[in-house]
Design a protein around this motif. Structure first.
Motif, mmCIF file in Angstrom:
data_model
loop_
_atom_site.group_PDB
_atom_site.id
_atom_site.type_symbol
_atom_site.label_atom_id
_atom_site.label_comp_id
_atom_site.label_asym_id
_atom_site.label_seq_id
_atom_site.Cartn_x
_atom_site.Cartn_y
_atom_site.Cartn_z
ATOM 1 N N ILE A 1 0.860 -1.186 0.000
ATOM 2 C CA ILE A 1 0.000 0.000 0.000
ATOM 3 C C ILE A 1 0.894 1.233 0.000
ATOM 4 O O ILE A 1 1.876 1.309 0.757
ATOM 5 C CB ILE A 1 -0.916 0.020 1.239
ATOM 6 C CG1 ILE A 1 -1.836 -1.218 1.246
ATOM 7 C CG2 ILE A 1 -1.763 1.301 1.263
ATOM 8 C CD1 ILE A 1 -2.740 -1.305 2.462
ATOM 9 N N LYS A 2 0.561 2.193 -0.869
ATOM 10 C CA LYS A 2 1.329 3.440 -0.877
ATOM 11 C C LYS A 2 0.376 4.622 -0.995
ATOM 12 O O LYS A 2 -0.675 4.537 -1.649
ATOM 13 C CB LYS A 2 2.347 3.445 -2.015
ATOM 14 C CG LYS A 2 1.759 3.434 -3.404
ATOM 15 C CD LYS A 2 2.872 3.486 -4.456
ATOM 16 C CE LYS A 2 2.289 3.487 -5.879
ATOM 17 N NZ LYS A 2 3.358 3.550 -6.900
ATOM 18 N N GLN A 3 0.771 5.725 -0.342
ATOM 19 C CA GLN A 3 -0.043 6.939 -0.373
ATOM 20 C C GLN A 3 0.273 7.712 -1.644
ATOM 21 O O GLN A 3 1.431 7.974 -1.954
ATOM 22 C CB GLN A 3 0.251 7.812 0.846
ATOM 23 C CG GLN A 3 -0.696 8.987 0.999
ATOM 24 C CD GLN A 3 -0.515 9.707 2.316
ATOM 25 O OE1 GLN A 3 0.431 9.462 3.043
ATOM 26 N NE2 GLN A 3 -1.455 10.592 2.638
ATOM 27 N N TRP B 1 -4.997 6.209 -1.116
ATOM 28 C CA TRP B 1 -4.003 5.163 -0.924
ATOM 29 C C TRP B 1 -4.204 4.083 -1.999
ATOM 30 O O TRP B 1 -5.325 3.627 -2.221
ATOM 31 C CB TRP B 1 -4.150 4.537 0.465
ATOM 32 C CG TRP B 1 -4.006 5.537 1.572
ATOM 33 C CD1 TRP B 1 -4.949 6.444 1.983
ATOM 34 C CD2 TRP B 1 -2.855 5.754 2.384
ATOM 35 N NE1 TRP B 1 -4.472 7.212 3.007
ATOM 36 C CE2 TRP B 1 -3.172 6.805 3.285
ATOM 37 C CE3 TRP B 1 -1.589 5.163 2.452
ATOM 38 C CZ2 TRP B 1 -2.275 7.282 4.226
ATOM 39 C CZ3 TRP B 1 -0.703 5.621 3.402
ATOM 40 C CH2 TRP B 1 -1.034 6.677 4.271
ATOM 41 N N HIS C 1 -10.773 8.473 4.090
ATOM 42 C CA HIS C 1 -9.767 8.329 3.025
ATOM 43 C C HIS C 1 -10.207 7.240 2.042
ATOM 44 O O HIS C 1 -11.007 6.354 2.371
ATOM 45 C CB HIS C 1 -8.408 7.982 3.618
ATOM 46 C CG HIS C 1 -7.737 9.136 4.310
ATOM 47 N ND1 HIS C 1 -6.400 9.125 4.669
ATOM 48 C CD2 HIS C 1 -8.217 10.354 4.704
ATOM 49 C CE1 HIS C 1 -6.091 10.269 5.249
ATOM 50 N NE2 HIS C 1 -7.186 11.029 5.288
ATOM 51 N N ALA D 1 -3.596 -0.233 5.993
ATOM 52 C CA ALA D 1 -3.657 1.168 5.561
ATOM 53 C C ALA D 1 -3.728 2.104 6.770
ATOM 54 O O ALA D 1 -3.075 3.159 6.805
ATOM 55 C CB ALA D 1 -4.862 1.377 4.645
ATOM 56 N N ALA E 1 -3.604 6.026 7.186
ATOM 57 C CA ALA E 1 -4.908 6.294 6.576
ATOM 58 C C ALA E 1 -5.958 6.496 7.658
ATOM 59 O O ALA E 1 -5.908 5.864 8.717
ATOM 60 C CB ALA E 1 -5.306 5.143 5.662
#
Length: 428
Positions: A361-363, A369, A416, A407, A412
């Protein structure tokens, strides 16, 4: 037909048909329950060895081969029709490589040998499949799986069972015209044959493919004459006939004529000399001295066959010997095939514990996300978010690998968005 011995093609198996949501509604069955059928499986792409095919020409013109999709499910719990399988007929001796890894996938060595190279996607389940004592009216249903896709390289190891080699004017075109269904251009001058010609020889319901190959000259390995292009074709024959003209007009010395060809084969690739090589003296319908044949046999220390391609003298004995050698080679190739046969690859999900490690998971924005996971990629394709039951099921898949929990650990917050392969879901 143009001789093509290598090409690149993309293969796409069919997608599985989608399962549907349907309800039984008849006059006497007002609450009949779920009635939606499963989707049919997508069509496979299957390679098949074909002795009657001698070139990759057909597939050189088909850069993309696509199998039909499976049909969507029907009402009355009927499963959709399976997509039709697509067969790719390949010459024997074709090696199939993965384009990206360059690793071999399969060797096609036997006539009739089949290999499923791309499996069609499995059909999705309809809502009738999901009926249970806990959920008697499910709106659950699935999309079909995607079919496998591969980009592959086809390389023809053997263009023929028997290749005819020899100096120009040895009589190769005359011989292949005599014994097969090919009528080659024939003339008493050098380089009559400029490209390989293929012919099929049949005896007692058995077949062998002969290649009339361009004439070699001294220095071919350095590119003289037709050079290395010609030698590449020789490499792709199982058996070689080294044809030598006994005519003094063609060769003043048989030993020297033999040595020229032998040296060129050796310089190109020593492995060529490990193939069965039958030495054949042609044009015995012309006057000749028996002693020069005896000198050649002593020089090479092996039997030579005497023929006249013009009158057919000695040709039957030669063909019988070739069939005998060919059958022995086929037995060896069959044994080799049994050792290297691969199991058909089937689309299967990994164990869930492996998928947990797979989650990334990346923002990508202040409140967005992006989720990357083969597990979620599969289920995003599989579960359409068009019914309440399907949304619940999709959320359960997310919980299985702790998507939302992970997340939140990364920062997160409620409100979001999670972007999951085209789906945008809001964190509660």
């Amino acid at each position: 037909m143009q001789l093509v011995d290598e090409c690149i093609i993309v293969l796409q198996a069919g997608k599985g048909g989608n399962g549907i949501v349907s309800w039984r509604r008849e006059a006497n069955v007002p609450m009949g329950g779920p009635y939606g059928g499963n989707g049919g499986d997508g069509g496979n792409i299957i390679l098949i060895g074909d002795h009657n095919v001698n070139t990759l020409f057909e597939w050189n013109n088909h850069k993309l081969v696509v199998a039909p999709d499976g049909e969507n499910g029907r009402t009355a719990k009927e499963t959709g029709h399976k997509g039709t399988d697509v067969f790719i007929n390949l010459p024997l001796g074709t090696s199939v490589y993965d384009y990206d890894s360059k690793k071999i996938i399969v060797d096609i060595l036997e006539s009739g040998q089949t290999f499923v190279i791309c499996e069609g996607g499995k059909g999705g389940k309809g809502n009738a499949f999901f009926k249970s004592s806990m959920n008697r009216a499910p709106t659950l249903h699935e999309n079909g799986d995607l079919g496998e896709q591969k980009k592959v390289i086809l390389k023809l190891r053997y263009i023929a069972d028997v290749g005819l080699v020899g100096l120009p004017n040895a009589g190769k075109s005359s011989l292949i015209s005599q014994i097969s269904n090919v009528k080659s251009k024939i003339g008493s001058y050098q380089f009559t044959t400029l490209t390989p010609k293929l012919g099929v020889v049949e005896r007692n319901h058995r077949k062998m493919v002969f290649a009339d190959l361009p004439g070699l000259i001294e220095g071919a390995t350095e590119g003289k004459g037709l050079g290395r292009e010609f030698l590449k074709h020789i490499e792709r024959c199982l058996i070689l006939i080294h044809l030598i003209s006994i005519s003094t007009q063609d060769n003043e010395n048989l030993n020297h004529a033999y040595t020229i060809i032998n040296n060129e084969l050796k310089q190109y690739n020593q492995v060529l000399l490990d193939k069965p090589i039958i030495v054949v003296i042609n044009k015995i319908d012309l006057p000749y001295d028996v002693k020069i044949i005896e000198r050649l046999q002593k020089f090479i220390n092996k039997k030579v066959f005497l023929i006249s391609a013009k009158t057919n003298e000695g040709v039957d004995q030669l063909i019988n010997e070739l069939f005998h050698i060919y059958e022995e080679l086929q037995k060896k190739e069959a044994a080799k095939l049994l050792k290297q046969k691969s199991k058909v690859k089937v689309i299967e999900l990994k164990q869930q514990k492996d998928f947990v490690k797979d989650l990334k998971i990346k923002q990508i924005d202040a409140q967005k996300w992006e989720v990357q996971s083969e597990f979620m990629k599969y289920w995003t394709n599989k579960i359409p978010l068009d019914t309440k039951d399907n949304i619940v099921r999709y959320n359960q898949k997310m919980k299985t690998i702790k998507v939302e929990e992970t997340a939140r650990q990364m920062g997160a917050k409620a409100g979001h968005s999670l972007l999951i392969y085209g789906n945008e879901l809001t964190i509660d």
